[in-house]
Design an enzyme around this catalytic site. Structure first.
Site: not given
Ligand SMILES: Cc1cc2nc3c(=O)[nH]c(=O)nc-3n(C[C@H](O)[C@H](O)[C@H](O)COP(=O)(O)OP(=O)(O)OC[C@H]3O[C@@H](n4cnc5c(N)ncnc54)[C@H](O)[C@@H]3O)c2cc1C
Length: 317
Positions: A181, A230, A300
């Site tokens: 992560r 998480s 996380e």
């Molecule tokens: C039901 C559920 C299940 C999940 N299961 C998992 C899992 O199994 N494994 C896991 O790793 N995660 C999981 N997650 C967490 C999440 O989905 C991941 O961390 C995912 O990668 C976040 O993507 P996002 O586009 O929503 O990022 P966001 O939540 O929008 O952003 C997260 C971070 O990344 C930064 N960011 C976003 N886009 C960019 C970009 N283009 N460039 C630079 N920085 C950026 C943001 O500024 C922020 O700091 C889960 C979440 C939910 C709600």
């Protein structure tokens, strides 16, 4: 208002006017509508660029003293109730994909689930887990998302990033020090697109693995209520969920936020949670686990914006 402040306001007005017609502009946009926890106050400035050129123009035009927050699907983001006092850039319209044999490129705003499905259609394996993670490619790279023994860094080859001055550079995976992560992106930069190298396999077998992952997930996680996946990273050799459960915290509720009875590393919004409720629960869990097991849980979920006033005691965290 002082002359200096008037000048600053004029620069910011010009900045917004320069981007007129290049995407969706909003002032005071509620972040609760853009995060899967459904909490968070307003973003001072919010822009959804229509394409890559609009994104680069926006970053170039953004005054240097304004903090920029890249937004994917907000599925790993906790924004304070007071909001974010800078510039939120929603990348969801940068969602194009291109296939070239086993190399697949995707814009930062492409949903990981769509990416995984398309790869399966093309008979490409290595990113099945993405079918179950509700974020975008950019967020997935930034977090090095993963589950079911796969993670983004396993198949990532290179990314394109826009730096804080608006210049665009390519970076190889080996430049990014990716770990659990964790990805080292240049300060203030944003992922614009990513290229993955996958392996050929039978589409039906790939789809079967994705089905099995989805069903394992829906039977163990509280997916019906707003959450961010998480909340804590797993400490080396252990599981945050086990430690939280062992500290007797399953089901604990503060305001509208509750530690899930189904999965102790999930905090759910029962309907009217505030960000302060969620942070209070996070702090409580960290203190209780430390007392019970001696282990310090690290979050996380990305706590973006300014939290100091809450942690200092103005809120109930
Ligand atoms: C039901 C559920 C299940 C999940 N299961 C998992 C899992 O199994 N494994 C896991 O790793 N995660 C999981 N997650 C967490 C999440 O989905 C991941 O961390 C995912 O990668 C976040 O993507 P996002 O586009 O929503 O990022 P966001 O939540 O929008 O952003 C997260 C971070 O990344 C930064 N960011 C976003 N886009 C960019 C970009 N283009 N460039 C630079 N920085 C950026 C943001 O500024 C922020 O700091 C889960 C979440 C939910 C709600």
């Amino acid at each position: 208002m002082s002359a200096a402040m008037q000048e600053t306001c004029a620069v910011k007005r010009n900045w917004m006017q320069a981007l007129d017609g290049m995407g969706v502009w909003r002032r005071h946009e509620p972040m609760a509508s853009h995060t899967t926890l459904a909490v968070g106050g307003p973003a001072r400035w919010f822009f959804r660029p229509a394409d890559r050129n609009a994104l680069i123009a926006a970053i170039k035009a953004c005054p240097a003293d304004v903090a920029i927050l890249p937004l994917g699907r907000g599925s790993n983001m906790l924004v304070p109730d007071t909001g974010f006092g800078g510039f939120v850039v929603d990348l969801s319209d940068l969602d194009e994909m291109a296939f070239d044999h086993c190399n697949v490129s995707a814009g930062a705003g492409a949903r990981m689930s769509r990416f995984a499905r398309q790869c399966a259609e093309h008979g490409l394996t290595g990113c099945e887990f993405m079918a179950t993670v509700p974020g975008d490619i950019g967020g997935g790279v930034a977090m090095n998302a993963g589950c079911f023994s796969q993670q983004v860094s396993d198949s990532l080859y290179c990314i394109e990033v826009v730096l804080r001055d608006g210049s665009v550079i390519d970076m190889l995976k080996s430049d990014l020090s990716m770990g659990y992560r964790h990805t080292d992106l240049p300060t203030g930069s944003m992922v614009v697109s990513a290229t993955f190298r996958l392996q050929p396999d039978s589409p039906e077998q790939i789809r079967e693995r994705m089905r099995s992952m989805r069903s394992r997930r829906s039977s163990t996680q509280p997916l019906a209520q707003p959450n961010c996946g998480s909340v804590f990273k797993n400490p080396h050799g252990d599981h945050a969920a086990r430690l939280i459960e062992a500290a007797g915290l399953k089901g604990l509720q503060i305001g509208g936020a509750r530690i899930s009875n189904q999965h102790a590393n999930f905090i759910v919004n029962t309907g009217d949670a505030s960000s302060a409720d969620i942070v209070a629960l996070i702090r409580h869990a960290q203190a209780a686990v430390k007392q019970h097991s001696g282990i310090e849980l690290e979050t996380e979920v990305c706590m973006v914006g300014e939290w100091e006033y809450i942690l200092a005691g103005d809120g109930h965290a």
